[in-house]
Each structure stands twice: as C-alpha cells, then as structure tokens.
Design a protein around this motif. Sequence first.
Motif, PDB file in Angstrom:
ATOM      1  N   ARG A 111       0.810  -1.233   0.000  1.00 61.23           N
ATOM      2  CA  ARG A 111       0.000   0.000   0.000  1.00 61.23           C
ATOM      3  C   ARG A 111       0.842   1.282   0.000  1.00 61.23           C
ATOM      4  N   SER A 158      -8.112   2.959  -3.361  1.00 60.98           N
ATOM      5  CA  SER A 158      -8.074   1.662  -2.693  1.00 60.98           C
ATOM      6  C   SER A 158      -9.163   1.680  -1.635  1.00 60.98           C
ATOM      7  N   TRP A 177      -1.658   4.470   0.520  1.00 62.11           N
ATOM      8  CA  TRP A 177      -3.070   4.156   0.709  1.00 62.11           C
ATOM      9  C   TRP A 177      -3.272   3.492   2.063  1.00 62.11           C
ATOM     10  N   ASN A 181      -3.079  -1.700  -2.636  1.00 61.55           N
ATOM     11  CA  ASN A 181      -3.550  -1.283  -3.956  1.00 61.55           C
ATOM     12  C   ASN A 181      -2.764  -2.028  -5.038  1.00 61.55           C
ATOM     13  N   SER A 559      -7.878  -5.980  -2.983  1.00 60.61           N
ATOM     14  CA  SER A 559      -7.413  -5.638  -1.640  1.00 60.61           C
ATOM     15  C   SER A 559      -6.335  -6.599  -1.157  1.00 60.61           C
TER      16      SER A 559
END
Length: 631
Positions: A111, A158, A177, A181, A559
């Motif tokens: 992320r 995301s 994020w 993502n 995810s």
Amino acid sequence: MSILKTGGLAGLALALAGIGSAWALDLKETPDVDPSLPPVAERVPDEPLVVDMEGKGRTIGTPGGTLNTLIGRSKDVRLINVWGYARLVGYDSELNLVPDILEDVEVEEGRIFTLETREGHKWSDGHPFGAEDIRYWYEDIALNENLTPSGLPPFMLSDGKPPKFEVLDETTVRFTWDTPNPLFLPELAKSRPPFIYRPAHYLKQFHEKYGDPETIKAEAAKVKARSWAPLHNKKDDMYNALNPDMPSLQPWIRTDNGSDLRFVLTRNPYYHRLDTAGQQLPYISEVIMTVADSKLIPAKAQAGETDLQARNLSFADITVLKQGEAQQGYTTALWSNSKGAEISILPNLTVADPDWRKLLRDKRFRHALSYGIDREMVNRVLFFGLGKTGNDTVLPASPLFKPEYRTKHAVYDPEKANDLLDQIGLTERNNDGVRLMENGKPLEIIIETYGESQTEADALELVSENWKDIGVKLYIKPSQRDIVRERAITGDLVMSVTPGLENGIATSEMPPTDLAPARGDLLLWHDWGDYYETKGEGGEKPDWAPAIRLMELYAAWNSSASPEERTGIWHEMLEINAEETIRIGLVAEVPQPVLINGVKNVPQTAIYGWDPGAHFGLHRMDEFYLSDTKR
C-alpha cells in the motif's frame, strides 16, 4: 521491498540492472544528433538504464537510418508511444514488473509506493524530469475538477479512498493508501498507461493556476477552446502524438514534418537507455508511419513497402507474405498471439428477453453449445491446424495455465450436447429439425459480429453446420462495433463473437478484470459491469451465483497484499470460467505474421499482444536497428 534498483553511477561505472557486475562505459555520441545539443554525457540521466544486449541474446546495434511502416488510419500514429514502451515500470521478457523510467520502486505492505526518478533525467526538450512532474499530474490535473471532472481513476483508489501524496525530494515521491492497492503498478505498465507524470514546465503555461491569463486567452482562441481547461486538455497529449510541441520521455517523438498521411518521428536525444558499448538508444534515428488503406497493407507489405509490419496483417496473409520473401528479401516471422482465443462466442448473460436470459444462464445449455463444436475442424480449415483448440482462457505461456482450463467442456461430443439439451427440456423440434424453446419458438441464435473479420464469419459458418446436428439454428448478423455495443446496452444482443481474453499470458500480479463482470463494455454482461462501474447507479446488480462469486473474488484481488493470495484468487476465477463455459472459445495461439525487412534484433519467435505486450514494446523496439543496406 525494493522491486529492482537499476544501480549506482560512480563516474561512468554503471551497475547493470539484473546483473551483478558493473560496466565502465565509454559514452559514444550518436552521429545524427543535432551538434548544437549538449554532449551525450549531459543528455542522459546520471544513472541511465543500461541494457546488456549480448546477455539478452542480441547484438549491439549501429545507430542511424529510417524505418518505414504502414498504418491503416491517421490516429494510429499514437502507436509510436505504444511500441516505444518507455514506462515508469514495465514488463520484462519474463513478465516481471521492473523499473524503467524510474530508477527504483519500493513497495511496503502492498500500500506504500515510493517512486524514485533518475537524477539528471530530462524531457525531450532538455528540461529536467522529476518529482515535480508527478506532483503536477496528481495535484493540478487529477485532483482538478475542471480537468478531471470524473475524479480519480479506479487505480488511484483503494477501498474507494485516495492516497496520501508526498514529495520527498526533487526525485522522489510517495503514494500511501490505507489498504493494499495491487492495481497501481500494473496500470503504469500498460500499453496505454495513465502517464501519472506530465511535463509541468510546458503545461503550466496553459493552467489557470500558473499561466498568464492573457496568454491563455489568446491560445484558447487559436484552438477554439472556450476556457483554459479545454485548452489545457488539448495541449496535454501524452498518448495520441497529436501535439508535436509536447515534450516526451519516449524513444521517438513526433516532428512538425510530414502530413496527416505521413508522420515523421525522430529519436529523443535525451532518452534514458544506453547499451553496454556506451551508445544511447534508440538505435533507429527516424520512424516514418505512412497511412494506407488497411485492406491494401498486406499487398503493400509483400511489395516491400514496409520495413517492419504486424499491424493490419493477419493469419490469412501468411501465404501471400511468404510468396514475396524471395523477391523482396524480407522474412515473415510467426509470433504467438497472446489472446485467450482467436475467436470466442459470447452469450449475453444480461440479455433483456426473459426466455433467452433463463436459457443462456443455464450451464447445461452453454456446455451443450461448446460440446457441439468441432474445434479441430475449425482449426484445420481456417488455420491449417497451427492453432490450439479449446476454451478462451490463459495460454501455456502464463504461469497460471492449467491444461484443464483449456479442455474442460471443450471437446467435440455431439451426443453429449444432444443429451444436455434434452435434459433442459428442449426435446420438441420443428419440421426442419430445429429444437423448440419453452415459448414454442425455434431455437434460432443470432450471433452478431462487428463485421470486421472474415475469419470470424467463416468460423461461424462452420459452427453453424455443427449446431445443425444438435438442433440449433445459427444466424450470422454482421453489423458495426458501435451498433453491437449499443444492442448490448439495451439488452437486445443475444450472442456475439469477438477475439478472446485480451490477456492470455496473465500473471497473478495483473488484474483479473476480464474474468469478472467489472466492465460495462464487455458484451458478456454489460448490465452487471455497468452496475459495478457506476457504483450501483446504473446497470443491474448481479443475481447469478457465479457472477456474484467472481465479483467477490475480484474485490478480494483488489485488496490483496501478497502474490500468493493473488495467485489463489486467479486460479479460482479461472476455474469458475472454465467450469461455467462463460465464453465459448474455439482456437487459440494462432500465429501472427510479422514482416521483418532489414531490421535487426527483432525476434523470430515472440509474443504478440496488447496488454501486456504493447505489440513490439515488450521486445524493446528501441533496441532494433537497421542493416547496413537499410541505413
């Protein structure tokens, strides 16, 4: 985790990406570069990307010359930005994502993405490229409602949330994020990427936040733009190659020379790649793209009017091309098409008619249609047996491939097909032997085509003969692309035929978008895809168990934080698609002819596709060079 770091520069000693040794480079000036420009040592980044040609089984090329190729329409000039395939990150020959324009990418927890540009990297006009160009795209374009009224694209969200963006220094930015993502990096490597960077120094003059109002007003009047925003959008042309003034990071850039029928693209003197001999890429000085009637391109290719050609050539042209080899001196390489199938029949699972909807969603019906097709005959008649029969799925070149994905419910068994149709209750027939539906109407399937492929029409004629034996009447309806898509939107489309999965060579790190109803433009399930894309404001919520599960898996992939998790998701989605025969594929791996006329370092066997692939891009067209007789 650092994906790849391309190495450090100590003087002219460059660590070569992917190889543990360092190269002491004696930089060589490219002969045809404008002598008024700075020397090559000042034009390339401090840490350029160095390509080991010999390590790749290629030869170090000789710079210079003009490559001629043919395009079927003026807008195809944009392909120069596809074939050049300079990306922040791109796919290598093993389909791994590696830094290209970027020096390094660090990913934490799936992320947090830290992007490091190359110090000293410059745009094609010599202006520095760096963090400011990424910041400008994100803050001044993507987040500006006047320029991007639709908001951030899906790959920048995301769990529906945007990232935190930071400029760490002049060459480094970070996107963070809250949740993983996995869409972000694959999007940057596409044939048509989002270009999350812009030449800020050029575009700022057209932006209301930075530009002079009177200058903006005058420039807008020249292009009949009503305000600064449409003016900016006209000037902002990273992909289409319509604005020769737009600075670029690609290997070739469009010039003002030429016309709407003949485009001249010349080398970027500030390009970031070198070979181990110290020569700046691209080797080829100039690419000329000439517009020709697409139907005449095979004949023109045979006549020697092109140096490198795959666009507008098909399997059906191979015989003609082979006949011209001796006289014109070119070779016709046969590359493997990366589509999941050359031809795929698509039932419209969101068709409006309730009788057809019930029938098409019955797995037994789709299986019966699949068992009722003699794919080996289609392969022999249309492709001389050179293709591979089976489902529309990933190919053996994909690490996700399993033989059962290709063969499940995809063998010719008319007896089983008839039995399945009987099980459904379609036992009554009319005087012509056509089965009757529950509503008493004959089982007559209209398959609509875009009207662009004679091969598809020929294949459907063969399928029609097969389906007669199981009591199904097939009508072929040639149309136009926009009309077929409109009929999918209105729910009038029952069945269509198109090429198969765009990406038949997928890895777990690539999004499985085409395996789930996540796109409204897929003729399989427009209403479900539209529902997803519009967040429930349009279309229809999936109410079919396999579609519901596929969307759950797609959400899980989006995810996911690890390659292992993504691999498991991909396999379950592929299993569902195979078991349900959602697409009825016919033949895959049909060879794509590639004419090579005096161009070196072009592979004789390779993969030809759009995403991933970028046609020639995956094979690094900037490393191709011309023979002595061509320069």
